[in-house]
Design an enzyme around this catalytic site. Structure first.
Site, PDB file in Angstrom:
ATOM      1  CD  GLU A  30      -8.494  -5.689   6.797  1.00  0.00           C
ATOM      2  OE1 GLU A  30      -7.418  -5.273   7.209  1.00  0.00           O
ATOM      3  OE2 GLU A  30      -8.765  -6.459   6.426  1.00  0.00           O
ATOM      4  CD  GLN A  51      -2.587   1.385   2.604  1.00  0.00           C
ATOM      5  OE1 GLN A  51      -2.017   1.100   3.838  1.00  0.00           O
ATOM      6  NE2 GLN A  51      -3.743   1.393   2.678  1.00  0.00           N
ATOM      7  N   GLY A  52       0.817   1.947  -1.094  1.00  0.00           N
ATOM      8  CA  GLY A  52       1.788   3.356  -1.150  1.00  0.00           C
ATOM      9  C   GLY A  52       0.925   4.492  -1.080  1.00  0.00           C
ATOM     10  CE1 TYR A  53      -3.639   3.797  -0.867  1.00  0.00           C
ATOM     11  CE2 TYR A  53      -4.843   3.955   1.235  1.00  0.00           C
ATOM     12  CZ  TYR A  53      -4.708   3.411  -0.197  1.00  0.00           C
ATOM     13  OH  TYR A  53      -5.654   2.764  -0.574  1.00  0.00           O
ATOM     14  CB  SER A  54       2.642   7.207   4.423  1.00  0.00           C
ATOM     15  OG  SER A  54       1.461   6.498   5.009  1.00  0.00           O
ATOM     16  CG  ASN A 104      -3.868   4.955  19.207  1.00  0.00           C
ATOM     17  OD1 ASN A 104      -4.164   4.345  18.104  1.00  0.00           O
ATOM     18  ND2 ASN A 104      -3.970   4.476  20.311  1.00  0.00           N
ATOM     19  CD  GLU A 105      -2.082  10.880  19.229  1.00  0.00           C
ATOM     20  OE1 GLU A 105      -2.240  10.074  18.081  1.00  0.00           O
ATOM     21  OE2 GLU A 105      -1.037  10.727  20.228  1.00  0.00           O
TER      22      GLU A 105
HETATM   23  C1  LIG Z   1       4.776  -0.092  11.378  1.00  0.00           C
HETATM   24  C2  LIG Z   1       3.826   0.875  10.238  1.00  0.00           C
HETATM   25  C3  LIG Z   1       3.685   0.504   8.917  1.00  0.00           C
HETATM   26  C4  LIG Z   1       2.992   1.205   8.128  1.00  0.00           C
HETATM   27  N1  LIG Z   1       2.688   0.697   6.930  1.00  0.00           N
HETATM   28  C5  LIG Z   1       2.333   1.858   5.929  1.00  0.00           C
HETATM   29  C6  LIG Z   1       2.097   1.149   4.530  1.00  0.00           C
HETATM   30  O1  LIG Z   1       2.322  -0.102   4.126  1.00  0.00           O
HETATM   31  N2  LIG Z   1       1.500   1.979   3.704  1.00  0.00           N
HETATM   32  C7  LIG Z   1       1.479   3.154   3.857  1.00  0.00           C
HETATM   33  O2  LIG Z   1       0.963   4.017   2.956  1.00  0.00           O
HETATM   34  N3  LIG Z   1       1.591   3.823   5.009  1.00  0.00           N
HETATM   35  C8  LIG Z   1       2.048   2.991   6.186  1.00  0.00           C
HETATM   36  N4  LIG Z   1       2.481   3.404   7.264  1.00  0.00           N
HETATM   37  C9  LIG Z   1       2.326   4.731   7.683  1.00  0.00           C
HETATM   38  C10 LIG Z   1       1.138   5.371   8.481  1.00  0.00           C
HETATM   39  O3  LIG Z   1      -0.047   5.112   7.678  1.00  0.00           O
HETATM   40  C11 LIG Z   1       1.528   6.876   9.120  1.00  0.00           C
HETATM   41  O4  LIG Z   1       2.614   6.454   9.905  1.00  0.00           O
HETATM   42  C12 LIG Z   1       0.454   7.384   9.816  1.00  0.00           C
HETATM   43  O5  LIG Z   1      -0.625   7.718   8.973  1.00  0.00           O
HETATM   44  C13 LIG Z   1       0.784   8.560  10.585  1.00  0.00           C
HETATM   45  O6  LIG Z   1       1.502   9.476   9.685  1.00  0.00           O
HETATM   46  P1  LIG Z   1       3.055  10.108   9.884  1.00  0.00           P
HETATM   47  O7  LIG Z   1       3.975   8.869  10.158  1.00  0.00           O
HETATM   48  O8  LIG Z   1       3.187  10.839   8.655  1.00  0.00           O
HETATM   49  O9  LIG Z   1       2.760  11.106  11.373  1.00  0.00           O
HETATM   50  P2  LIG Z   1       1.923  12.239  11.584  1.00  0.00           P
HETATM   51  O10 LIG Z   1       0.819  12.360  10.824  1.00  0.00           O
HETATM   52  O11 LIG Z   1       3.121  13.457  11.208  1.00  0.00           O
HETATM   53  O12 LIG Z   1       1.695  12.132  12.767  1.00  0.00           O
HETATM   54  C14 LIG Z   1       2.689  12.153  14.037  1.00  0.00           C
HETATM   55  C15 LIG Z   1       1.968  12.214  15.291  1.00  0.00           C
HETATM   56  O13 LIG Z   1       1.254  13.694  15.375  1.00  0.00           O
HETATM   57  C16 LIG Z   1       0.119  13.763  15.909  1.00  0.00           C
HETATM   58  N5  LIG Z   1      -0.802  13.903  15.078  1.00  0.00           N
HETATM   59  C17 LIG Z   1      -1.069  14.015  13.888  1.00  0.00           C
HETATM   60  N6  LIG Z   1      -2.236  14.416  13.195  1.00  0.00           N
HETATM   61  C18 LIG Z   1      -2.980  14.972  14.353  1.00  0.00           C
HETATM   62  C19 LIG Z   1      -4.371  15.235  14.712  1.00  0.00           C
HETATM   63  N7  LIG Z   1      -5.302  15.444  13.434  1.00  0.00           N
HETATM   64  N8  LIG Z   1      -4.708  15.388  15.924  1.00  0.00           N
HETATM   65  C20 LIG Z   1      -3.929  15.185  16.755  1.00  0.00           C
HETATM   66  N9  LIG Z   1      -2.563  14.901  16.819  1.00  0.00           N
HETATM   67  C21 LIG Z   1      -2.159  14.583  15.641  1.00  0.00           C
HETATM   68  C22 LIG Z   1      -0.108  12.246  16.521  1.00  0.00           C
HETATM   69  O14 LIG Z   1       0.533  12.112  17.837  1.00  0.00           O
HETATM   70  C23 LIG Z   1       0.958  11.290  15.477  1.00  0.00           C
HETATM   71  O15 LIG Z   1       1.106  10.210  16.061  1.00  0.00           O
HETATM   72  C24 LIG Z   1       3.075   2.560   8.316  1.00  0.00           C
HETATM   73  C25 LIG Z   1       3.581   3.111   9.517  1.00  0.00           C
HETATM   74  C26 LIG Z   1       3.701   2.348  10.593  1.00  0.00           C
HETATM   75  C27 LIG Z   1       4.351   2.672  11.895  1.00  0.00           C
END
Ligand SMILES: Cc1cc2nc3c(=O)[nH]c(=O)nc-3n(C[C@H](O)[C@H](O)[C@H](O)COP(=O)(O)OP(=O)(O)OC[C@H]3O[C@@H](n4cnc5c(N)ncnc54)[C@H](O)[C@@H]3O)c2cc1C
Length: 392
Positions: free
Chosen positions: A251, A133-136, A376-377
């Site tokens: 899911e 899955q290529g979203y992030s 979780n937030e």
């Molecule tokens: C083990 C693992 C596997 C993953 N696998 C995939 C994958 O296969 N494909 C893919 O596309 N992505 C994947 N991800 C990425 C995942 O979806 C993102 O890490 C997630 O969406 C959070 O985005 P970020 O890491 O950019 O953190 P950020 O969005 O920058 O968030 C960091 C922290 O900021 C705070 N925060 C952010 N937004 C808010 C808000 N609106 N309100 C309050 N607090 C907030 C929270 O504390 C959060 O934990 C994976 C991540 C992990 C850890």
């Protein structure tokens, strides 16, 4: 396909018959090295092991429990999917992350053209292709709609440039379904397209990232002038947000499974005994609290699954599952590392009395559970707005 083991319509079996049949199959055919144990409590299969496991299930008719039978799946009712899940966990089956089955398949059922379904669904089932899955992206995680990987149309192709990150298992897989920006509109959720890309295409490079647990299955994926046929867009061009959003559903329930917390609790109970802390009231008090919380959670989880099995929709309230169980898991593994004295700081396997285990790896693996699949937030935000109806 082993007809004696797998009649075509599993829903015609009673729940008990189905349960016993899958249990017997797992006992006879599921290899020992793919089972979780005290040293690898959340063992996950990747690459060739993942492929071999999915192939085994497919050959014996136990693959894709949620897929309709017309597409080669088992077509199970929700209740039977739940039983399948319970038996898998009971047999200590490995954790499986296979977005081809869980994400792409259901997306193609809903949005794919007949050509796309014919081209991809059988290959997913046979594991000819392994999808990620290529979203992030580096600046688009929780705020996913800010993604900047661009796809610019040139004739019948898109030319894709940009970067994905945290792509689980990209280095051991063959294809990626990605969200890419194809247009600029007032709302940033518009102008995104859901695109199927071959990871072996010229211009794609994958770089694994080593995590704190010592695994390198999370990756960065770079696109440098990658040519992708326009016919590999799923759903309408610029409407990929809608396509991606439709993926949520059951899911979210499976993500809330207490299985990982159950294994962590099993280790906790054994550790207290092996370290000789059974008479330490401070320790047993904390253990009892964790056990009560886990017991309560199992009841909640069962209630929600029971409702869905009886026909209820998976509502936004299901967000509470992921929030609670991920934080409980962290509390249990922290307890384990904390009471384990010098063993708690060891990287690798440890022998504590009669218990052969690993404390570091589960501790590190529990950390990201509060981040992935919607941090979780953000889940709390959903609960506050849609369930508790609190003001924005
Ligand atoms: C083990 C693992 C596997 C993953 N696998 C995939 C994958 O296969 N494909 C893919 O596309 N992505 C994947 N991800 C990425 C995942 O979806 C993102 O890490 C997630 O969406 C959070 O985005 P970020 O890491 O950019 O953190 P950020 O969005 O920058 O968030 C960091 C922290 O900021 C705070 N925060 C952010 N937004 C808010 C808000 N609106 N309100 C309050 N607090 C907030 C929270 O504390 C959060 O934990 C994976 C991540 C992990 C850890």
């Amino acid at each position: 396909m082993h007809e004696h083991l797998t009649p075509y319509d599993f829903n015609a079996l009673s729940d008990d018959e189905f349960r016993l049949r899958f249990r017997a199959w797992l006992k006879e055919y599921y290899p020992e090295q793919w089972r979780q144990n005290d040293r690898r409590p959340y063992l996950r299969l990747v690459g060739e092991d993942l492929r071999a496991c999915m192939l085994l299930l497919n050959e014996h008719g136990w693959r894709a429990p949620a897929w309709p039978r017309e597409y080669g799946g088992m077509g199970l009712s929700f209740r039977k999917q739940w039983i399948y899940q319970q038996e898998w966990e009971r047999a200590a089956g490995a954790r499986i992350v296979e977005p081809g089955e869980t994400h792409l398949g259901p997306t193609l059922f809903q949005y794919g053209t007949e050509e796309q379904k014919a081209a991809h669904l059988p290959r997913i089932l046979r594991c000819d292709d392994l999808w990620v899955q290529g979203y992030s992206e580096p600046n688009a995680g929780s705020d996913l709609a800010s993604l900047r990987t661009r796809a610019i149309r040139e004739g019948d192709d898109f030319i894709v440039n940009g970067q994905k990150i945290w792509t689980t298992q990209a280095s051991t897989s063959t294809h990626i379904f990605a969200l890419v920006r194809t247009g600029q509109y007032e709302k940033k959720q518009q102008g995104i397209t859901f695109l199927l890309i071959d990871l072996r295409a010229p211009g794609v490079s994958v770089r694994p990232i080593m995590n704190l647990a010592g695994d390198d299955e999370l990756c960065e994926v770079f696109f440098d002038d990658v040519r992708v046929p326009v016919s590999d867009a799923v759903g309408a061009v610029d409407d990929g947000w809608q396509v991606a959003k439709s993926l949520l559903g059951h899911e979210r329930l499976w993500l809330g499974s207490p299985a990982m917390a159950n294994s962590a609790m099993h280790i906790a109970t054994r550790l207290v005994k092996e370290i000789g802390l059974e008479t330490d009231v401070g320790v047993t008090d904390r253990l009892a609290q964790l056990q009560c919380d886990l017991h309560d959670y199992r009841l909640l989880y069962t209630d929600i699954c029971e409702d869905v099995a009886n026909g209820a929709e998976v509502g936004p309230g299901a967000s509470v599952l992921k929030v609670y169980i991920s934080e409980l898991l962290q509390r249990i593994v922290q307890f384990n590392a904390g009471i384990a004295a010098e063993y708690g700081a060891v990287i690798g396997d440890v022998q504590v009395g009669d218990l052969s285990t690993n404390l570091h790896w589960p501790f590190m693996w529990a950390l990201p559970t509060t981040i992935y699949a919607g941090c979780n937030e953000v889940q709390r935000d959903i609960l506050a707005k849609t369930v508790l109806k609190l003001p924005a």
